[in-house]
Design an enzyme around this catalytic site. Structure first.
Site, PDB file in Angstrom:
ATOM      1  N   PRO K  10       0.782  -1.231   0.000  1.00 25.58           N
ATOM      2  CG  PRO K  10      -0.071  -1.057   2.136  1.00 25.58           C
ATOM      3  CD  PRO K  10       0.565  -2.035   1.202  1.00 25.58           C
ATOM      4  NE  ARG K  18       3.474   7.312   2.470  1.00 24.36           N
ATOM      5  CZ  ARG K  18       3.785   6.069   2.835  1.00 24.36           C
ATOM      6  NH1 ARG K  18       4.195   5.194   1.934  1.00 24.36           N
ATOM      7  NH2 ARG K  18       3.673   5.700   4.090  1.00 24.36           N
ATOM      8  CE1 TYR K  23       8.322   5.291   3.560  1.00 25.78           C
ATOM      9  CE2 TYR K  23       7.056   7.331   3.658  1.00 25.78           C
ATOM     10  CZ  TYR K  23       7.326   6.062   4.141  1.00 25.78           C
ATOM     11  OH  TYR K  23       6.599   5.561   5.185  1.00 25.78           O
ATOM     12  CG  ASN K  74       8.174  -1.944   0.736  1.00 23.34           C
ATOM     13  OD1 ASN K  74       7.518  -2.026   1.778  1.00 23.34           O
ATOM     14  ND2 ASN K  74       8.829  -0.845   0.391  1.00 23.34           N
ATOM     15  CG  HIS K  80       3.928  -1.980  10.761  1.00 27.60           C
ATOM     16  ND1 HIS K  80       5.254  -2.330  10.858  1.00 27.60           N
ATOM     17  CD2 HIS K  80       3.898  -0.940   9.875  1.00 27.60           C
ATOM     18  CE1 HIS K  80       5.984  -1.531  10.089  1.00 27.60           C
ATOM     19  NE2 HIS K  80       5.181  -0.690   9.480  1.00 27.60           N
ATOM     20  CG  ASP K  87      -1.411 -17.206   8.143  1.00 28.96           C
ATOM     21  OD1 ASP K  87      -0.385 -17.181   8.845  1.00 28.96           O
ATOM     22  OD2 ASP K  87      -2.534 -17.432   8.618  1.00 28.96           O
ATOM     23  CD  GLU K  98       9.278  -7.480   6.188  1.00 31.36           C
ATOM     24  OE1 GLU K  98       8.860  -8.588   6.588  1.00 31.36           O
ATOM     25  OE2 GLU K  98       9.293  -6.465   6.911  1.00 31.36           O
ATOM     26  CG  HIS K 100      10.608  -2.302   5.278  1.00 29.62           C
ATOM     27  ND1 HIS K 100       9.272  -2.076   5.134  1.00 29.62           N
ATOM     28  CD2 HIS K 100      10.728  -3.518   5.870  1.00 29.62           C
ATOM     29  CE1 HIS K 100       8.599  -3.100   5.624  1.00 29.62           C
ATOM     30  NE2 HIS K 100       9.453  -3.988   6.076  1.00 29.62           N
ATOM     31  CG  LEU K 101      11.675   2.504  -0.142  1.00 27.41           C
ATOM     32  CD1 LEU K 101      10.413   3.269  -0.493  1.00 27.41           C
ATOM     33  CD2 LEU K 101      12.762   2.753  -1.174  1.00 27.41           C
ATOM     34  CB  SER K 102      12.224   4.403   5.943  1.00 26.65           C
ATOM     35  OG  SER K 102      11.158   3.594   6.391  1.00 26.65           O
ATOM     36  NE  ARG K 107       9.388   6.041   9.132  1.00 23.82           N
ATOM     37  CZ  ARG K 107       8.474   5.914   8.183  1.00 23.82           C
ATOM     38  NH1 ARG K 107       8.547   4.879   7.355  1.00 23.82           N
ATOM     39  NH2 ARG K 107       7.506   6.790   8.048  1.00 23.82           N
ATOM     40  NE  ARG K 111       5.621   4.692   9.908  1.00 25.64           N
ATOM     41  CZ  ARG K 111       4.523   4.748   9.133  1.00 25.64           C
ATOM     42  NH1 ARG K 111       4.163   3.716   8.432  1.00 25.64           N
ATOM     43  NH2 ARG K 111       3.796   5.844   9.089  1.00 25.64           N
TER      44      ARG K 111
END
Lengths: 147, 147, 147, 147, 147, 147, 147, 147, 147, 147, 147, 147
Positions: K10, K18, K23, K74, K80, K87, K98, K100-102, K107, K111
């Site tokens: 999302p 954004r 980001y 991602n 979270h 599952d 997995e 993540h950018l940040s 944070r 998160r």
């Protein structure tokens, strides 16, 4: 004539012997004599049961409905975890008053809450043997009022 | 002659009006009359103070030492967070008995514990106006014993 | 000449009387004399206010801005829950130094954290009456530095 | 002549370089010079030790008893979890004063409590390098009083 | 012949001096003499290491595999947070028995759990110097059984 | 001659049958034979009681004072919640040593803490049947010392 | 004509001065002028009370019933802990609308929940001075509907 | 030419020996050879340090600034509690990349969070020895970008 | 022929009398008749035991292995804390199905989790007396499948 | 002309049917008519979207930026856990006002906090359909102000 | 030829627009171009899917098994709380990495943990667009090794 | 004729493929055949829907009221956090029975509680495919009774 059961839970048979600094020097029998005296003043009849067995306490509460008008109950350490006993109080069909010798709010963390009290009329703690006498008066007063 | 202060905290001035389903129909004045009657039986003299101000309650407790032998105290909702009031009880140099009209153990989560009680002699809750009368008896009994 | 307000919260008027094992034998007046003496050494002028009322403490902090350069503040038990007081400190427009007589880190669980401290310059605890003197020096030093 | 050890824990060797926005521009050496100056005023002798090793800090506290009358200790981030260091402070047989440059009550959650402080005489935080000077005065004052 | 390392963590070098009310009057050397005596009875050889440094304790556990058949380990206050030490015990390739002089279950909250114990064979606490002797017997018994 | 009661709580009558991967293949009788043998070596007399009833365990602890010098007690799963049993141990007037077959620190979360242990002399866990023998030795040693 | 009390709690007398980045540049008087203007549009009469004293706020809420049809209330930091104020709102017998200038959901953890809100009709937060105007409209709308 | 320090914390000297089911069969030396090979491809120079001592790791991070452009750091079990190490990373003045052999998110509860990571550029876990190579690439890429 | 024990815990002997709003009007005997009828359909033989004693429930589960193929068990309020009962279920060597009359997920917080269920085959709750019939079917089905 | 999107989340399509005691008898269409009426008064144009799909709500918020000036958003039960929705609000580049029909502060524990609100301008709850109208006014007012 | 799906959850369609401070300025398309370039170097083929719908992400993971050898994922804020997605990863029958950018560890509290990561091979976070490239390399490396 | 919807949530389309050790070898189609067979016996008609989308499940529950008399619902991992789904169940106006293949009480911590169950008639878990058949019987029985 009002009939009240004074019910005592685990380890209270050792009163007078066990940690007198916390619980005082009176034995359970001494307390029963005091309570019986006060009951006579109030025109009530009292009986006494003590058991260390959660199951026996539950059975006794179940049987109380037919024979007694109220119960004054010191659940000892079952106060803090015995949900089955709580259900028995809720199901007892007689009003139950919880009493404690010591001021449980001022002791170890685990002794500060009661799982039984929400199913009782009320709770009295911290006045030593007098907690029982106040409990008896509370029970008799409660009965006189709800009639 | 024993002198006892009956001290009431926030919102108790509204008794009889506020949530009668929880607190009953008696006004604070009705209760004071009952308590005064019982005090007469016990040969005690009672005074009454009510305030919604935490500071006034603290000041009153400080001043109690010289004028009273004991305090019967319903701290209302300050029961649950007013540590400054707790310190005032601890510093009061007269024994304090905590009382509640309702059975606080059976109400909302935040009402189930008292930060004041550990500094008191003991606690009585759940017997409506009779909680005050039992509190008075507990206070008088406690004084007779510790002499 | 630097002007410092020494502000004391609930129950501190009972110093010397209340639990001397924890708080010592000095009265609040004794402490004020010591602080005034040290202020003279430092060329500062000190004033003293004590109140048991959270509202009065807030009002006093609001009024401090015009009249004082700094505040040395012992919030007593309000330390642990009085967020309104915290906001008053944050809004006070004068630097505030929090002081405690006892070492609050070593006492009951609820006394170990301060909701006021994050809004202060710093905190000093555990040195008895000397906590106030150190607080005064800290305040005066802070002022000399931020000019 | 009073002898005081000023003990610094992890990362304090980087003062003046590390996050000056939080910790200021003074180096540890700058602070030591200031503290030595103030010690001279007070007629005290100060020594300085810094280590990033928890074990070395414990060893140093053990050895302090024979050589020093008091310790002014900034445990750095060990403040928040080093129970072995706390036991060393408790066992040190010299009074220990905990100091912090920043106001730890106003920083990240994990920095807000000290596991060391309960074993100290008291705690001073938030006054930058002046925290050390106030700590020295507190230590010297404490010694003068407990003699 | 069975070889056992008796390993002691932070502050245990101060035994006999530090808080004798909690830890007794025996020095670490006294305990080592007792343990060596019991080892002789059991036909075992014991060596002793004490360090206040978590890193040294880890290094020692790593080196133990080649030289010892078992370790009796009192991790002191590292018991409660030193996960790196726990990993060293898990990696040690010799069985480790955790021992404590005092009954940690009955002390401050933070002392009641051990992050080391899950990686040990078992845990013995509360018997003073005898905890070490029981630990030695447990280690020797464990070795005899797993052969 | 020293007399020791070896008391076993719920489900321990099933030893050797129940989850042998966790609790081993020895039956309770096998363990009792081992313990009796070790008792003979130590010049002690041992008796054995097992019950699944919390009330019976409490009654047995109450009765122990007159007949035994010490108790070695495996409370089974009552370990984790039976505060009434804890009070019985505290009131027992004989020293009690808590033992466990498995290393409870390394099992499910709820098995990691003991509400009984704070009332005992000490705790031994993780050594299988040998936990009982170590418990017996600990009890006998404790008695020899406190005479 | 509908009468509405706009009640403000601690520190709101400092609006326009205190942390304008968070609370804006309008003073409380500026806001009162805006609210009075909007009240005129709605055919309502508004009165204004501000106090830093929890007790005064409680007294004011008690007195509101006879004189006002609704209350628009910004409890300031009392929002987060003042259960006595919550009981006063519950007992007030006039509908109360809680308002906040800032968006409390996005601030410090302790500011994110309200102990007052459960006793109110509803809550409006985050719109600066407009929160009061929306609160007034909500109160007037609520009254028009429940008639 | 870019210089990168590959820093390993406690117990990583035992790689290949310790719990190979979790950590694999490669020794630390094997990993260092792989990393050096990859560094050569990238035109970077790598150095290797391993220590079981938190203090040594802190000292090494402090010294890194002058000698290295970046650090690839596996803090072992210090990951989960060593706040002093976190401060050292924050103060290191070179970018630090945290790496783990195993997928710490899928292991015991206490291994799932890192107190070090918030002070790092980023974190890589779960890819066995390749975690180091990815960490090296991440560090080199980060440097190339921030120039 | 399959033999199933239907075991009921504390206060279930009061069914039909106790809180019919929650538990319905059927007595335990009514339910047993229904269950026996359904058992006849399924070609199973059922026996019934009810006890308020945790110890009796444990003993009964221990004895079940030889005499029954499965157990349908409503542990009443023991569901929420009786770990000794959980161990008895785990050790029972017959499959156990947990059933509840009411939907425990929708009641008081303390009733929402079961410490017994992890040791059972499965759990059925919320269907009144039919929960027992579904439990019987589940048990019979489970047996037919695992043969 | 100001354009406002009124966005409704899960189950709000059932308004008027679902639990009218909590949510009232108005259907979503009824509310939309009221809101459109009020929008006309304010010279604003409103559009309406409702979806039970978190993904659709996110897509809609993303698309809002180009077409609308503000969003009035009732996220239904997504309020309490949908962090992806929160991020969509934060990324939406139009101001979002959160509204609720019921007073969520006075309902079940899990409904008392909003993970969406911190990303909104503000929050309005408890005024039934009027919450939407107040939300519309808040949005329009906010826009007029930030121009 | 290795086939890798790069799956984005999302709000990642808004990249570059954004919160660029968090980001970065690269759009998702920019990142996809970079990843495709690196894939070409590695001899891998990459496909790209982005969706804001948890259900679509689950469907995509289910379908991945037949068409791809690995997934670089991602999950955005679904990381979270979306256990259904976890599952799906566990059931996906292709390895998932997995990314993540940040640096999510640094944070907001919510998160900092991932419910998805325990079902993945490993996790990479904090390196901006390079996190995807490292994730691709990790996936390709993992595949080469597990053959 | 009774009509029952059997509704399955996320990942259940993978049954028979996904973790067969936990969920068994039956595919969802196999289970549907079994359930349809049992429905025929009971004179009920069953329909089947499966979706991985929370929104689709909500829409389906909304639509169920007109077309079905009851729902047997396995919410998969949405069980543990999807409050919007819970509201849909509460609003569904047909009784819903929650079923699970595995015994969720005995799995990972996060799987042990259901946010959906409080809105259902009851819950059945742990009996594999038979959980659906028992759920169907429970639903049919419930309908027959509440008519």
């Amino acid at each position: 004539m009002v009939k009240v059961l004074v019910l005592n839970g685990p380890n209270l048979n050792l009163l007078g012997v066990r940690e007198p600094g916390v619980y005082g020097n009176d034995t359970l029998e001494d307390i029963e004599v005091m309570v019986a005296g006060r009951a006579a003043d109030l025109g009530a009849r009292v009986s006494f049961v003590q058991s260390n067995h959660e199951g026996v306490l539950i059975d006794t509460l179940h049987a109380a409905a037919g024979s007694f008008d109220a119960v004054v109950f010191n659940p000892g350490a079952y106060t803090h975890y015995a949900y089955a006993l709580r259900d028995a109080v809720a199901a007892a069909q007689v009003p139950v008053v919880e009493v404690h010798l010591s001021n449980i709010a001022g002791r170890e963390e685990f002794r500060r809450s009661s799982v039984i009290a929400p199913a009782c009329v009320g709770q009295i703690s911290g006045f030593g043997p007098r907690s029982y006498i106040l409990g008896l008066e509370a029970a008799v007063g409660h009965l006189s009022e709800s009639r």
